[in-house]
Design an enzyme around this catalytic site. Sequence first.
Site, PDB file in Angstrom:
ATOM      1  N   TYR A  89      -6.800   2.015   6.447  1.00  0.00           N
ATOM      2  CA  TYR A  89      -5.713   1.063   6.147  1.00  0.00           C
ATOM      3  C   TYR A  89      -5.592   0.024   7.181  1.00  0.00           C
ATOM      4  O   TYR A  89      -4.986  -1.303   7.234  1.00  0.00           O
ATOM      5  CB  TYR A  89      -4.423   1.444   5.436  1.00  0.00           C
ATOM      6  CG  TYR A  89      -3.867   2.341   6.583  1.00  0.00           C
ATOM      7  CD1 TYR A  89      -3.472   1.921   8.075  1.00  0.00           C
ATOM      8  CD2 TYR A  89      -3.596   3.797   6.346  1.00  0.00           C
ATOM      9  CE1 TYR A  89      -2.852   3.000   8.738  1.00  0.00           C
ATOM     10  CE2 TYR A  89      -2.892   4.652   7.148  1.00  0.00           C
ATOM     11  CZ  TYR A  89      -2.578   4.120   8.350  1.00  0.00           C
ATOM     12  OH  TYR A  89      -1.713   5.212   9.103  1.00  0.00           O
TER      13      TYR A  89
ATOM     14  N   CYS B  18      43.661   5.611  18.991  1.00  0.00           N
ATOM     15  CA  CYS B  18      44.675   6.242  19.879  1.00  0.00           C
ATOM     16  C   CYS B  18      44.925   5.439  20.960  1.00  0.00           C
ATOM     17  O   CYS B  18      43.980   5.045  21.578  1.00  0.00           O
ATOM     18  CB  CYS B  18      44.189   7.824  20.240  1.00  0.00           C
ATOM     19  SG  CYS B  18      45.214   8.554  21.543  1.00  0.00           S
TER      20      CYS B  18
ATOM     21  N   CYS C 265      47.833  10.067  17.197  1.00  0.00           N
ATOM     22  CA  CYS C 265      46.724  10.707  17.636  1.00  0.00           C
ATOM     23  C   CYS C 265      47.011  12.000  17.314  1.00  0.00           C
ATOM     24  O   CYS C 265      47.922  12.748  17.991  1.00  0.00           O
ATOM     25  CB  CYS C 265      46.122  10.432  19.034  1.00  0.00           C
ATOM     26  SG  CYS C 265      44.888  11.258  19.677  1.00  0.00           S
TER      27      CYS C 265
ATOM     28  N   CYS D  89      45.489  10.516  26.852  1.00  0.00           N
ATOM     29  CA  CYS D  89      45.022  11.527  25.603  1.00  0.00           C
ATOM     30  C   CYS D  89      44.131  12.400  26.267  1.00  0.00           C
ATOM     31  O   CYS D  89      42.886  11.872  27.034  1.00  0.00           O
ATOM     32  CB  CYS D  89      44.414  10.655  24.802  1.00  0.00           C
ATOM     33  SG  CYS D  89      43.782  11.586  23.412  1.00  0.00           S
TER      34      CYS D  89
ATOM     35  N   GLU E  15       0.839  -1.028   0.014  1.00  0.00           N
ATOM     36  CA  GLU E  15       0.132  -0.076   0.013  1.00  0.00           C
ATOM     37  C   GLU E  15       0.849   1.239  -0.005  1.00  0.00           C
ATOM     38  O   GLU E  15       1.757   1.290   0.718  1.00  0.00           O
ATOM     39  CB  GLU E  15      -0.863   0.131   1.228  1.00  0.00           C
ATOM     40  CG  GLU E  15      -1.695  -1.120   1.565  1.00  0.00           C
ATOM     41  CD  GLU E  15      -2.301  -1.105   2.981  1.00  0.00           C
ATOM     42  OE1 GLU E  15      -2.116   0.144   3.819  1.00  0.00           O
ATOM     43  OE2 GLU E  15      -2.832  -1.965   3.303  1.00  0.00           O
TER      44      GLU E  15
ATOM     45  N   ASP F 253       1.448  10.183   3.482  1.00  0.00           N
ATOM     46  CA  ASP F 253       2.430  11.215   4.334  1.00  0.00           C
ATOM     47  C   ASP F 253       1.454  12.021   5.117  1.00  0.00           C
ATOM     48  O   ASP F 253       1.361  13.371   4.422  1.00  0.00           O
ATOM     49  CB  ASP F 253       3.415  11.965   3.246  1.00  0.00           C
ATOM     50  CG  ASP F 253       4.458  12.485   4.564  1.00  0.00           C
ATOM     51  OD1 ASP F 253       4.261  12.063   5.596  1.00  0.00           O
ATOM     52  OD2 ASP F 253       5.518  13.272   3.990  1.00  0.00           O
TER      53      ASP F 253
ATOM     54  N   LYS G  71      10.774   2.725   2.127  1.00  0.00           N
ATOM     55  CA  LYS G  71      10.745   4.243   1.696  1.00  0.00           C
ATOM     56  C   LYS G  71      11.411   4.459   0.330  1.00  0.00           C
ATOM     57  O   LYS G  71      12.173   3.606  -0.137  1.00  0.00           O
ATOM     58  CB  LYS G  71      11.750   5.046   2.744  1.00  0.00           C
ATOM     59  CG  LYS G  71      11.174   4.868   4.236  1.00  0.00           C
ATOM     60  CD  LYS G  71       9.667   5.479   4.297  1.00  0.00           C
ATOM     61  CE  LYS G  71       9.464   6.069   5.527  1.00  0.00           C
ATOM     62  NZ  LYS G  71      10.047   7.056   6.116  1.00  0.00           N
TER      63      LYS G  71
ATOM     64  N   CYS H  80      46.984  13.901  21.133  1.00  0.00           N
ATOM     65  CA  CYS H  80      48.042  13.535  22.096  1.00  0.00           C
ATOM     66  C   CYS H  80      49.154  13.018  21.617  1.00  0.00           C
ATOM     67  O   CYS H  80      50.407  13.096  22.407  1.00  0.00           O
ATOM     68  CB  CYS H  80      47.420  12.653  23.270  1.00  0.00           C
ATOM     69  SG  CYS H  80      47.326  11.198  22.904  1.00  0.00           S
TER      70      CYS H  80
ATOM     71  N   LYS I 165       2.214   4.464   1.245  1.00  0.00           N
ATOM     72  CA  LYS I 165       2.546   4.989   2.677  1.00  0.00           C
ATOM     73  C   LYS I 165       1.945   6.485   2.556  1.00  0.00           C
ATOM     74  O   LYS I 165       2.981   7.365   2.060  1.00  0.00           O
ATOM     75  CB  LYS I 165       3.830   4.964   3.052  1.00  0.00           C
ATOM     76  CG  LYS I 165       4.160   5.409   4.816  1.00  0.00           C
ATOM     77  CD  LYS I 165       5.504   4.790   5.138  1.00  0.00           C
ATOM     78  CE  LYS I 165       5.331   5.253   6.820  1.00  0.00           C
ATOM     79  NZ  LYS I 165       5.460   6.533   7.163  1.00  0.00           N
TER      80      LYS I 165
HETATM   81  S1  IVH Z   1       0.110   0.454   8.949  1.00  0.00           S
HETATM   82  C1  IVH Z   1       0.719  -1.216  12.915  1.00  0.00           C
HETATM   83  N1  IVH Z   1      -0.455   1.513   6.558  1.00  0.00           N
HETATM   84  O1  IVH Z   1       2.900   5.465   8.648  1.00  0.00           O
HETATM   85  C2  IVH Z   1       0.788  -0.653  11.728  1.00  0.00           C
HETATM   86  N2  IVH Z   1       0.610   3.019   8.216  1.00  0.00           N
HETATM   87  O2  IVH Z   1       5.476   4.718   9.958  1.00  0.00           O
HETATM   88  C3  IVH Z   1       0.089   0.445  11.536  1.00  0.00           C
HETATM   89  N3  IVH Z   1       1.040   5.258   7.279  1.00  0.00           N
HETATM   90  O3  IVH Z   1       1.712   5.413  11.993  1.00  0.00           O
HETATM   91  C4  IVH Z   1       0.597   1.370  10.132  1.00  0.00           C
HETATM   92  N4  IVH Z   1       0.085   4.970   5.116  1.00  0.00           N
HETATM   93  O4  IVH Z   1       0.894   7.164  10.043  1.00  0.00           O
HETATM   94  C5  IVH Z   1      -0.044   1.743   7.702  1.00  0.00           C
HETATM   95  N5  IVH Z   1      -0.779   2.335   4.233  1.00  0.00           N
HETATM   96  C6  IVH Z   1      -0.332   2.428   5.366  1.00  0.00           C
HETATM   97  C7  IVH Z   1       0.221   3.721   5.857  1.00  0.00           C
HETATM   98  C8  IVH Z   1       0.668   3.889   7.102  1.00  0.00           C
HETATM   99  C9  IVH Z   1       0.788   5.700   6.108  1.00  0.00           C
HETATM  100  C10 IVH Z   1       1.563   5.829   8.382  1.00  0.00           C
HETATM  101  C11 IVH Z   1       1.029   5.944   9.775  1.00  0.00           C
HETATM  102  C12 IVH Z   1       1.896   5.159  10.571  1.00  0.00           C
HETATM  103  C13 IVH Z   1       3.092   5.489  10.025  1.00  0.00           C
HETATM  104  C14 IVH Z   1       4.056   4.382  10.406  1.00  0.00           C
END
Ligand code: IVH
Length: 713
Positions: free
Chosen positions: A244, A444, A426, A450, A133, A137, A332, A429, A135
């Site tokens: 989610y 060192c 070093c 030192c 999924e 922001d 990431k 010293c 992530k």
């Molecule tokens: S699952 C126990 N799914 O990312 C796991 N988190 O770094 C619960 N977030 O606190 C999180 N998209 O704010 C999950 N598709 C996604 C997400 C997601 C964004 C954020 C969320 C979480 C943080 C974790």
Amino acid sequence: MTDAPTRNETAIPVEALSSIEAAEELARLADEIARHDRLYYQQDAPAISDAEYDALRRRNEEIEARFPHMVREDSPSKRVGAAPASGFGKVRHAVPMLSLGNAFGDDDVREFFARIRRFLNLPADQPVTVVGEPKIDGLSITLRYEKGRFALGATRGDGREGENVTENLRTIRDIPHTLPGSVPDVLEVRGEVYMSHADFAKLNEAREAAGEAIFANPRNAAAGSLRQLDPSITEKRPLRFFGYSWGEASGRLADTHWDFLQRLKSWGFRVNPEVRRCDSAEDALALHRDIGEKRALLGYDIDGVVYKVDRLDWQERLGFVSRAPRWAIAHKFPAEQAQTVVRGIEIQVGRTGALTPVARLEPVTVGGVVVSNATLHNEDYIRDKDIRVGDTVTVQRAGDVIPQVVAVIAEKRPDGASAYGFPDHCPRCGSLAVREAGEAVVRCTGGLVCPAQKLERLKHFVGRQAFDIEGLGGKHIESFHADGLIDGPGDIFRLKDHAGDIREREGWGEKSVEKLLSAIEERRSIGLDRFIYALGIRQVGESTARLLARSYGSLAAWREAMERASAERHANAEEAKKPEAVGEAYAELCNIHTIGMAVADELAGFFDRDNVENRKVLDDLAHELEIEDVAAPAAADSPVAGKTVVFTGSLETMTRQEAKAKAEAMGAKVAGSVSKKTDYVVVGADAGSKAKKAAELGVATLTEAEWRALIGG
Ligand code: IVH
């Protein structure tokens, strides 16, 4: 140690950290991350970028992974976000809102899959299916439905307790007020509130026109909008929501995460349209590339892809490791880079004498932050990349808190730039600097001769997790040390003899000196755990110090045991490869869970009878201080809390790792070998000598089924 660290500082690579450096850095990271959490969660005023924040957390995790015994009580890995700001009522989450571990590269993702396979002991032909999924922001929230009606909504806060923002959430169109069809009586839906790029741009335009401050990014705008005390303001802000996950639920929701997402849709929630099922690490990586390519077109910010194990029964078995589930990870998007010129290379000397090279750079902006220093890690790093003064280099932030030099742009090398020669003495010293076989670090050899090492050790002694003397920070130690008022740690407790001198110093007066001296007096009695930590023995971080204190109870008992262990080690210097072969005191030390021979050897070395300097320090401190005994922790509410358990033989219904994780989660200590102090030995198939030893010592043995019954399932 309490000085605010700067973003530009350099750091030793995790694999080269000594334990003392690691402990210090974990303390620093705990502070710094907590500060950014407050800025982000309570003041909506983040001071650093997300990538940078992630880098801080990642470094913390990496250090903890290498030094698991040093995980601090206040570790950011055990904590999520910050405590709620005032203004809203507080909500205690029935199920904590946790966070996710991070993967930065493809191999981290492959390792995530491999880890799951190992943990569940899956046959090679069984696929591990995950749901990938985007992530989002934004900010995560939880929505509580009672009998299908929206009853309560809260922010994540520190993961345990958030803010009650129910009325604000009611104004968001994507959040249904009632759920149709069959719904468990209690259901908490969790997901992300965010703002789209288009809405963010419109909002900022309007704010600018009205002379109001503009938001730095969509996430801040979303957070600021949700945390309005007046819901009619939130109502005017174009907030959106993707569901989610879930928290408390009074009934079964589904067999798989995928099916759960389908149910969310049937109840009227928006689920991200990019979610996909993936049957392998390579599938997941392909999805990550796909989503990465679409990223700019999505219309809202995402910072990676989250993979979640699809089968919920597997999720259950995999469980959690401090703040994050074992069954999910956030992959990431890559780091930000820029080019600049190396103006110089300098050497820093750490507490254990490690010489760390640092590049002084022509300042350059990388992902919104000005970078003027970067770590060069060690001798090999400079040689392998052939980094020279005058070179144009690529620097990168993210994946590591410290900017890194990742590559040299060969075509841009100026004529006459010569290869860097790493010093063999070093720079502080002048002592010989040596690199031991198999080590990356040049050290060192000056020890307490030192000035850099001596000073750093003193700073450690007064650090926050050690003596923590109010008004006596690193800077004071530096100046008192420079002027000869403090040489060793015991001198701190004799500062009162110099009260007159101190009063004359710049920045000090009658009142402040009095305060300092009384803060010092207060610390004349201190817990054994802090005392042990303060000694700065290599590899003995805070949690090891705590374990030692709990295991031995008093300074006298600890010191006596350490001296015996040291004498045993001295007598069988090289040949003994197993703790039992070294001696009784040494073996007892190694039987403390998480203390291995490497740590035991450091302790033995510290207490070696030839080590006159350490003995002097200990005697001196014992004379000045009153060291309080430490009691073992009281048993918590679990049948195995505080019990010492040994697993032996192969288990049938779970892997050894799973069994150990479960036992520890229930408060038991898991030891590697059987002794008189063992409470239970859980005996699997083909158990060998440990089962025999248990019988000899009269320790209770349990079958796997009996163990499961004992822990309740
Ligand atoms: S699952 C126990 N799914 O990312 C796991 N988190 O770094 C619960 N977030 O606190 C999180 N998209 O704010 C999950 N598709 C996604 C997400 C997601 C964004 C954020 C969320 C979480 C943080 C974790």
